[in-house]
Design an enzyme around this catalytic site. Structure first.
Site, mmCIF file in Angstrom:
data_model
loop_
_atom_site.group_PDB
_atom_site.id
_atom_site.type_symbol
_atom_site.label_atom_id
_atom_site.label_comp_id
_atom_site.label_asym_id
_atom_site.label_seq_id
_atom_site.Cartn_x
_atom_site.Cartn_y
_atom_site.Cartn_z
ATOM 1 N N GLY A 57 -0.146 -2.138 -4.186
ATOM 2 C CA GLY A 57 -0.902 -3.234 -3.589
ATOM 3 C C GLY A 57 -0.480 -4.570 -4.141
ATOM 4 N N ASP A 58 -1.471 -5.346 -4.559
ATOM 5 C CA ASP A 58 -1.199 -6.633 -5.195
ATOM 6 C C ASP A 58 -1.338 -6.461 -6.703
ATOM 7 O OD1 ASP A 58 -1.190 -9.819 -4.623
ATOM 8 O OD2 ASP A 58 -2.320 -9.312 -6.426
ATOM 9 N N MET A 105 -11.033 2.356 -6.085
ATOM 10 C CA MET A 105 -11.310 3.455 -7.013
ATOM 11 C C MET A 105 -12.742 3.944 -6.826
ATOM 12 S SD MET A 105 -9.411 1.851 -10.351
ATOM 13 C CE MET A 105 -9.996 0.174 -10.121
ATOM 14 N N PRO A 130 0.790 -1.230 0.000
ATOM 15 C CA PRO A 130 0.000 0.000 0.000
ATOM 16 C C PRO A 130 0.824 1.284 0.000
ATOM 17 C CG PRO A 130 0.021 -0.973 2.162
ATOM 18 C CD PRO A 130 0.720 -1.942 1.269
ATOM 19 N N ASP A 181 4.019 2.361 -11.250
ATOM 20 C CA ASP A 181 2.804 3.164 -11.344
ATOM 21 C C ASP A 181 2.929 4.424 -10.499
ATOM 22 O OD1 ASP A 181 1.512 1.498 -13.016
ATOM 23 O OD2 ASP A 181 0.353 0.474 -11.466
ATOM 24 N N THR A 216 -2.656 -5.934 -0.555
ATOM 25 C CA THR A 216 -3.620 -5.119 -1.287
ATOM 26 C C THR A 216 -4.235 -4.049 -0.374
ATOM 27 O OG1 THR A 216 -5.442 -5.249 -2.853
ATOM 28 C CG2 THR A 216 -5.628 -6.628 -0.885
ATOM 29 N N LYS A 267 -0.697 6.621 -14.907
ATOM 30 C CA LYS A 267 -1.977 6.046 -14.495
ATOM 31 C C LYS A 267 -2.521 6.688 -13.227
ATOM 32 C CE LYS A 267 -2.800 2.262 -17.098
ATOM 33 N NZ LYS A 267 -2.167 1.088 -16.546
#
Ligand code: SAH
Length: 481
Positions: free
Chosen positions: A310-311, A391, A233, A256, A339, A278
């Site tokens: 996360g994962d 999200m 995280p 990311d 995650t 992203k």
């Protein structure tokens, strides 16, 4: 720049003693002798224990490990031919007697907890036989040595010994076939960091041999590799040991935007770093561009870490990347990560499953709630599943209204965590009725995880604030939904 430190000299110089085929004698039958015996049993030396009385736990251990013992008083003649002697009687006079006897025979001797009587000290040991790391502190203390040892244990994969053994088998062949100097160094670099090493890590020695043979024949074709790695995280210490190791070995890190700088910085210093973007509303590479990038880097022989928040397999578009890598016949692996839902639950001390309350959980984005019919997960929620919404900030109102309409109680608990798992996290709580207010909380600029369900009632609320906003700050580019 700090002040230059004078180079200190070691009073005890580390060496590796050959013990195989020779006796290693431990005199003593108590705790001190047992500790030394456990350490020395990691070697192939012929361990012998000399003691009139051996404590029961030690005696059991000796029997189980088929280690011989002489259950009689100590005599100097027992030491003949030994490579190392340990005086571990627990009694100073007896230890001295052993030390003098060993010295008379020119055998190096160690007296447990009596540094003044020692010819040598035993290190804290990281054992990946045939590879070993020995840690000595010259008496600064076993606690320090153990701390250092724990850190080194984490750095070295458990399979390193098997890899080192495989390397030993290739030594003479490499000396015959690969030119000394740079070519040979490159071979070993590719051997220890490439496909052979990866195969050994997976426990597949056969494939490792094939990869090593291939490398011998075509050293210029060292194969690239992509690891799809979960970064967790966003806290540096919520990453797995494997992820950390791969980051330290990577040639290129493609990350990311959600992965914080501090986590990317765990990677090798001279690794190339590529931000794949992203984040909602900001310029970023398209998924097709990222797929192509990964393939072309691997084809250029690079070890690539594709670092995802996360994962990697949870809302990470890893499926598309894996497909592209498979299509291009590029070798890859997946390393799981913590995650966001798990990090958020931990922050809130919120049980995701709870006996008699919730026995299933749903990972969703909530973006499939737009249509007329309810998605299956909404029914699961009504049946008591805990729902984690990824999200889910901008469509919070949708999620809440549709769930209420479908029959979920408006009083159902909601826990929201911004920057879950990170030092700067923020916790918010409320009910489904309050959830729509989340979309207006423009002061939340980090990623947000929403957890809905009856188990939320079991969470800890003394560190969280109500979801309904109290103040607003405009959103800038960089905010995620
Ligand atoms: N693969 C990631 C999810 C990527 S989707 C994982 O397994 O966690 C991106 C969404 O994940 C964000 O919009 C947010 O809902 C959630 N997320 C990721 N990191 C988060 C964090 N530290 N705190 C809260 N939510 C987070």
């Amino acid at each position: 720049m700090g002040v230059p430190q004078p180079v200190r000299k070691l009073n005890a110089f580390p060496v590796f003693m050959r013990v195989t085929g020779r006796a290693v004698i431990i005199v003593g039958g108590g705790e001190e002798a047992f500790a030394k015996a456990r350490l020395l049993a990691q070697s192939s030396g012929d361990l012998v224990v000399v003691a009139e009385h051996v404590e029961p736990a030690f005696a059991d251990w000796l029997a189980r490990n088929e280690i011989p013992s002489l259950r009689r008083p100590f005599e100097a003649s027992q030491l003949k031919g030994a490579s190392l002697v340990f005086a571990a009687t627990g009694d100073e006079t007896s230890d001295r007697e052993v030390v003098e006897a060993a010295r008379a025979l020119s055998i190096p001797v160690n007296a447990v907890d009596r540094p003044e009587l020692c010819d040598f000290f035993t290190p804290a040991l990281v054992n990946r036989a045939p590879l070993a790391v020995a840690i000595g502190t010259e008496g600064a203390g076993p606690v320090l040595a153990q701390k250092v040892r724990a850190r080194i244990e984490r750095l070295l994969p458990p399979s390193l010994g098997a890899l080192a053994a495989l390397a030993t088998g290739y030594r003479s062949l490499v000396e015959q076939l690969v030119e000394k100097g740079q070519p040979r160094r490159s071979f070993w670099n590719a051997f220890f960091a490439g496909e052979a090493a990866r195969n050994v890590e997976q426990g597949d020695i056969e494939s490792a041999r094939r990869a090593a043979d291939q490398l011998l024949l075509h050293p210029e074709e060292a194969a690239g590799h992509v690891a799809l790695v979960g970064a967790g995280p966003g806290a540096e210490d919520l990453i797995t040991l494997r992820a950390h190791r791969l980051l330290m070995e990577a040639d290129v890190i493609v990350h990311d935007a959600l992965v914080p700088e501090a986590v990317v910085a765990l990677g090798r210093r001279d690794a190339e770093r590529i931000a794949a973007g992203k984040r909602k509303g900001c310029h970023s590479k398209s998924q097709a561009e990222i797929n192509e990038l990964l393939v072309s880097l691997a084809r250029a022989g690079k070890r690539v870490v594709r670092l995802k928040a996360g994962d990697p397999l949870v809302f990470g578009r890893a499926g598309e990347e894996m497909q592209a890598l498979r299509d291009a016949d590029v070798s890859y692996e997946v390393v799981p990560g913590v995650t966001a839902a798990f990090a958020a639950a931990a922050d809130f001390e919120l049980p995701l499953t709870l006996r008699g309350v919730a026995s299933s959980m749903v990972f969703t984005t909530g973006h499939d709630l737009k249509g007329a019919s309810l998605p299956d997960w909404a029914r699961l929620a009504i049946d008591g599943a805990t729902v984690a919404v990824y999200m889910g900030r901008s469509n919070a109102a949708d999620v809440a209204l549709r769930l209420i309409k479908a029959g979920l109680s408006p009083d159902t608990g909601v826990a929201v965590v911004e920057n879950a798992g990170q030092p700067g996290r923020r916790l918010l709580h409320g009910t489904l009725t309050d959830l729509p207010a989340l979309a207006e909380r423009t002061d939340l600029t980090g990623p947000v995880m929403t957890i809905i369900g009856d188990t939320v009632a079991g969470a800890r609320f003394d560190r969280s604030e109500p979801i309904a906003a109290t103040h607003n700050v405009p959103v800038e580019c960089g905010a995620s939904r």
